[in-house]
Motif scaffolding. Structure first.
Motif, PDB file in Angstrom:
ATOM      1  N   ALA A  22       0.836  -1.203   0.000  1.00 44.73           N
ATOM      2  CA  ALA A  22       0.000   0.000   0.000  1.00 44.73           C
ATOM      3  C   ALA A  22       0.865   1.245   0.000  1.00 44.73           C
ATOM      4  CB  ALA A  22      -0.922  -0.003   1.222  1.00 44.73           C
ATOM      5  N   GLN A  23       1.973   1.213   0.780  1.00 44.77           N
ATOM      6  CA  GLN A  23       2.855   2.371   0.818  1.00 44.77           C
ATOM      7  C   GLN A  23       3.583   2.547  -0.505  1.00 44.77           C
ATOM      8  OE1 GLN A  23       5.398   2.987   4.106  1.00 44.77           O
ATOM      9  NE2 GLN A  23       3.799   2.862   5.621  1.00 44.77           N
ATOM     10  N   GLU A  24       3.996   1.419  -1.114  1.00 45.63           N
ATOM     11  CA  GLU A  24       4.706   1.505  -2.381  1.00 45.63           C
ATOM     12  C   GLU A  24       3.830   2.086  -3.474  1.00 45.63           C
ATOM     13  OE1 GLU A  24       6.096  -2.420  -3.074  1.00 45.63           O
ATOM     14  OE2 GLU A  24       7.966  -2.130  -1.953  1.00 45.63           O
ATOM     15  N   ALA A  25       2.507   1.930  -3.328  1.00 45.40           N
ATOM     16  CA  ALA A  25       1.586   2.405  -4.357  1.00 45.40           C
ATOM     17  C   ALA A  25       1.321   3.903  -4.259  1.00 45.40           C
ATOM     18  CB  ALA A  25       0.268   1.635  -4.265  1.00 45.40           C
ATOM     19  N   LEU A  26       1.770   4.532  -3.182  1.00 50.90           N
ATOM     20  CA  LEU A  26       1.515   5.951  -3.007  1.00 50.90           C
ATOM     21  C   LEU A  26       2.282   6.774  -4.037  1.00 50.90           C
ATOM     22  CD1 LEU A  26       1.796   6.237   0.886  1.00 50.90           C
ATOM     23  CD2 LEU A  26      -0.297   6.382  -0.462  1.00 50.90           C
ATOM     24  N   THR A  27       1.645   7.828  -4.510  1.00 44.68           N
ATOM     25  CA  THR A  27       2.326   8.763  -5.403  1.00 44.68           C
ATOM     26  C   THR A  27       3.144   9.741  -4.568  1.00 44.68           C
ATOM     27  OG1 THR A  27       0.551  10.407  -5.393  1.00 44.68           O
ATOM     28  CG2 THR A  27       0.391   8.616  -7.021  1.00 44.68           C
ATOM     29  N   ALA A  28       4.031  10.477  -5.229  1.00 41.95           N
ATOM     30  CA  ALA A  28       4.845  11.471  -4.526  1.00 41.95           C
ATOM     31  C   ALA A  28       3.963  12.524  -3.861  1.00 41.95           C
ATOM     32  CB  ALA A  28       5.812  12.121  -5.509  1.00 41.95           C
ATOM     33  N   LYS A  29       2.926  12.948  -4.540  1.00 36.56           N
ATOM     34  CA  LYS A  29       2.022  13.956  -3.986  1.00 36.56           C
ATOM     35  C   LYS A  29       1.282  13.410  -2.764  1.00 36.56           C
ATOM     36  CE  LYS A  29      -1.700  17.097  -5.373  1.00 36.56           C
ATOM     37  NZ  LYS A  29      -2.570  17.525  -6.503  1.00 36.56           N
ATOM     38  N   GLN A  30       0.857  12.153  -2.828  1.00 33.75           N
ATOM     39  CA  GLN A  30       0.167  11.543  -1.690  1.00 33.75           C
ATOM     40  C   GLN A  30       1.096  11.415  -0.484  1.00 33.75           C
ATOM     41  OE1 GLN A  30      -1.097   7.974  -3.694  1.00 33.75           O
ATOM     42  NE2 GLN A  30      -3.210   8.689  -3.909  1.00 33.75           N
ATOM     43  N   PHE A 146       2.687  23.006  -6.024  1.00 33.57           N
ATOM     44  CA  PHE A 146       3.915  22.370  -6.463  1.00 33.57           C
ATOM     45  C   PHE A 146       3.652  21.100  -7.267  1.00 33.57           C
ATOM     46  CE2 PHE A 146       4.678  24.699  -2.584  1.00 33.57           C
ATOM     47  CZ  PHE A 146       5.858  25.399  -2.854  1.00 33.57           C
ATOM     48  N   ALA A 147       4.670  20.702  -8.037  1.00 34.55           N
ATOM     49  CA  ALA A 147       4.677  19.418  -8.734  1.00 34.55           C
ATOM     50  C   ALA A 147       5.631  18.487  -7.988  1.00 34.55           C
ATOM     51  CB  ALA A 147       5.129  19.599 -10.182  1.00 34.55           C
ATOM     52  N   TYR A 148       5.352  17.170  -8.029  1.00 38.86           N
ATOM     53  CA  TYR A 148       6.085  16.200  -7.227  1.00 38.86           C
ATOM     54  C   TYR A 148       6.564  15.036  -8.086  1.00 38.86           C
ATOM     55  CZ  TYR A 148       3.586  18.828  -3.654  1.00 38.86           C
ATOM     56  OH  TYR A 148       3.089  19.843  -2.886  1.00 38.86           O
ATOM     57  N   ARG A 149       7.788  14.560  -7.766  1.00 28.37           N
ATOM     58  CA  ARG A 149       8.333  13.421  -8.496  1.00 28.37           C
ATOM     59  C   ARG A 149       9.159  12.557  -7.549  1.00 28.37           C
ATOM     60  NH1 ARG A 149      12.970  12.322 -12.028  1.00 28.37           N
ATOM     61  NH2 ARG A 149      13.886  14.352 -11.464  1.00 28.37           N
ATOM     62  N   LEU A 150       8.862  11.246  -7.537  1.00 29.58           N
ATOM     63  CA  LEU A 150       9.606  10.323  -6.689  1.00 29.58           C
ATOM     64  C   LEU A 150      10.988  10.068  -7.276  1.00 29.58           C
ATOM     65  CD1 LEU A 150       7.010   7.593  -5.630  1.00 29.58           C
ATOM     66  CD2 LEU A 150       8.403   8.977  -4.083  1.00 29.58           C
ATOM     67  N   LEU A 151      11.996  10.116  -6.401  1.00 32.19           N
ATOM     68  CA  LEU A 151      13.363   9.781  -6.770  1.00 32.19           C
ATOM     69  C   LEU A 151      13.749   8.471  -6.077  1.00 32.19           C
ATOM     70  CD1 LEU A 151      14.920  13.356  -6.346  1.00 32.19           C
ATOM     71  CD2 LEU A 151      13.954  12.345  -8.423  1.00 32.19           C
ATOM     72  N   THR A 152      15.012   8.138  -6.080  1.00 36.18           N
ATOM     73  CA  THR A 152      15.470   6.905  -5.443  1.00 36.18           C
ATOM     74  C   THR A 152      15.396   7.011  -3.925  1.00 36.18           C
ATOM     75  OG1 THR A 152      17.005   6.565  -7.280  1.00 36.18           O
ATOM     76  CG2 THR A 152      17.390   5.278  -5.293  1.00 36.18           C
ATOM     77  N   ASP A 170       4.875  27.689 -10.896  1.00 36.84           N
ATOM     78  CA  ASP A 170       5.147  28.841 -11.756  1.00 36.84           C
ATOM     79  C   ASP A 170       6.128  29.778 -11.068  1.00 36.84           C
ATOM     80  OD1 ASP A 170       3.628  30.577  -9.978  1.00 36.84           O
ATOM     81  OD2 ASP A 170       1.802  29.791 -10.909  1.00 36.84           O
ATOM     82  N   GLU A 171       6.533  30.829 -11.766  1.00 39.67           N
ATOM     83  CA  GLU A 171       7.543  31.751 -11.241  1.00 39.67           C
ATOM     84  C   GLU A 171       7.056  32.525 -10.021  1.00 39.67           C
ATOM     85  OE1 GLU A 171       9.062  34.281 -14.266  1.00 39.67           O
ATOM     86  OE2 GLU A 171      10.036  32.668 -15.385  1.00 39.67           O
ATOM     87  N   ASP A 172       5.749  32.827  -9.979  1.00 42.87           N
ATOM     88  CA  ASP A 172       5.219  33.552  -8.818  1.00 42.87           C
ATOM     89  C   ASP A 172       5.383  32.726  -7.543  1.00 42.87           C
ATOM     90  OD1 ASP A 172       4.526  35.728 -10.347  1.00 42.87           O
ATOM     91  OD2 ASP A 172       2.439  35.087 -10.638  1.00 42.87           O
ATOM     92  N   ILE A 173       5.096  31.442  -7.628  1.00 46.17           N
ATOM     93  CA  ILE A 173       5.238  30.564  -6.464  1.00 46.17           C
ATOM     94  C   ILE A 173       6.713  30.402  -6.108  1.00 46.17           C
ATOM     95  CG2 ILE A 173       4.858  28.216  -5.590  1.00 46.17           C
ATOM     96  CD1 ILE A 173       2.324  28.145  -7.354  1.00 46.17           C
ATOM     97  N   GLU A 174       7.570  30.309  -7.133  1.00 42.10           N
ATOM     98  CA  GLU A 174       9.017  30.231  -6.901  1.00 42.10           C
ATOM     99  C   GLU A 174       9.512  31.465  -6.149  1.00 42.10           C
ATOM    100  OE1 GLU A 174      13.017  30.472  -9.633  1.00 42.10           O
ATOM    101  OE2 GLU A 174      11.406  29.142 -10.319  1.00 42.10           O
ATOM    102  N   ASP A 175       9.055  32.633  -6.557  1.00 43.33           N
ATOM    103  CA  ASP A 175       9.445  33.875  -5.881  1.00 43.33           C
ATOM    104  C   ASP A 175       8.919  33.911  -4.448  1.00 43.33           C
ATOM    105  OD1 ASP A 175      10.764  34.767  -8.118  1.00 43.33           O
ATOM    106  OD2 ASP A 175       9.084  35.982  -8.850  1.00 43.33           O
TER     107      ASP A 175
END
Length: 265
Positions: A22-30, A146-152, A170-175
């Motif tokens: 169940a944990q392995e199935a989680l997305t980065a955002k979750q 934000f956008a999310y991506r799982l790494l190692t 976007d740039e506004d959120i980055e700022d």
């Protein structure tokens, strides 16, 4: 008895595999959302120390009292911070309404001016009280920004962790948040953040946040507090350490504490 024992061990093994799957199935955002939920405590009272260390190793130490309380089924956390020492910052207050799905609201009270000032979003990336922590670090970012991506996966301080790349939409959120990318390391055991690496607007590593200690505050809901956090600016060798010296679970903090009127008392 041996047959019963084997069945018990088999049931435990099946439960473990199911939990792991169940944990392995989680997305980065979750995982990020679960990490936020893991530190949403119904209410707390705490005394903390903020130690600011410059590039020469010189230290400034500040003491503060903090109260927090959850509202709206946990989607809103209100926090009041009041500095109690040393004398040059005594009485300075910080009030934040940390919304899960919208922009946070922040106010600062400056006793020397007898003035309460609203902290606008464009100031979020600025230093909090001269430390390496920013105003944005004093609350939880909105997940949808934000956008999310799982790494190692990695081991951090002996703790198995997911590593997640987090980038502003976007740039506004980055700022607003002051970073172009962040790598977060979140425990696969309790979902509590153990480390974060921040990259500046040029893509260079700027700050590293390390969580040195974690404590379960509400055993019934399995919610936690980070008891010691160290933020290091790797570009100028400045460090700040936030340590919770005393804390107690208290979901009955008076609502009046979380007002600009009380902030200015």
């Amino acid at each position: 008895m041996g047959h019963v024992r084997k069945l018990f061990i088999l049931a435990m093994l099946v439960n473990f595999i199911f939990h792991l799957s169940a944990q392995e199935a989680l997305t980065a955002k979750q995982i990020q959302q679960r990490s936020i939920d893991a530190t949403r405590v119904d209410g707390t009272e705490a005394i903390s120390t903020l130690t600011i260390i410059n590039e020469k190793g010189e230290m400034r130490i500040r003491k503060m009292a903090t109260v927090t309380k959850l509202y709206d089924n946990g989607s809103l956390e209100k926090k009041l911070v009041r500095f109690i020492a040393p004398a040059d910052v005594e009485g300075t207050g910080f009030l934040t309404f940390d919304h899960a799905d919208s922009d946070d609201e922040k106010w600062m009270y400056l006793p020397a001016l007898r003035k309460t000032r609203r902290i606008v979003s464009s100031e979020n990336a600025k230093s909090f009280m001269g430390s390496e922590f920013s105003y944005a670090d004093m609350s939880i970012p909105t997940v949808e920004d934000f956008a999310y991506r799982l790494l190692t996966d990695e081991i951090v301080g002996g703790e198995p962790c997911w590593s997640i790349e987090i980038t502003p939409n976007d740039e506004d959120i980055e700022d607003e948040y002051g970073f172009s990318k962040k790598i977060s390391y979140i425990s696969t055991h309790d979902f509590v953040l153990r480390k974060a690496v921040y990259f500046d607007r040029y893509g260079e590593e700027e700050k590293v946040m390390e969580v040195k200690a974690v404590r379960e505050i509400d055993p019934q809901k399995h919610t936690y507090r980070m008891m010691e956090i160290e933020m290091t600016n790797v570009q100028d060798n400045r460090r700040s350490i936030l340590t919770i010296d005393q804390i107690q679970f208290n979901p009955s903090i008076p609502d009046d504490y979380f007002t600009t009127r009380y902030l200015a008392r």
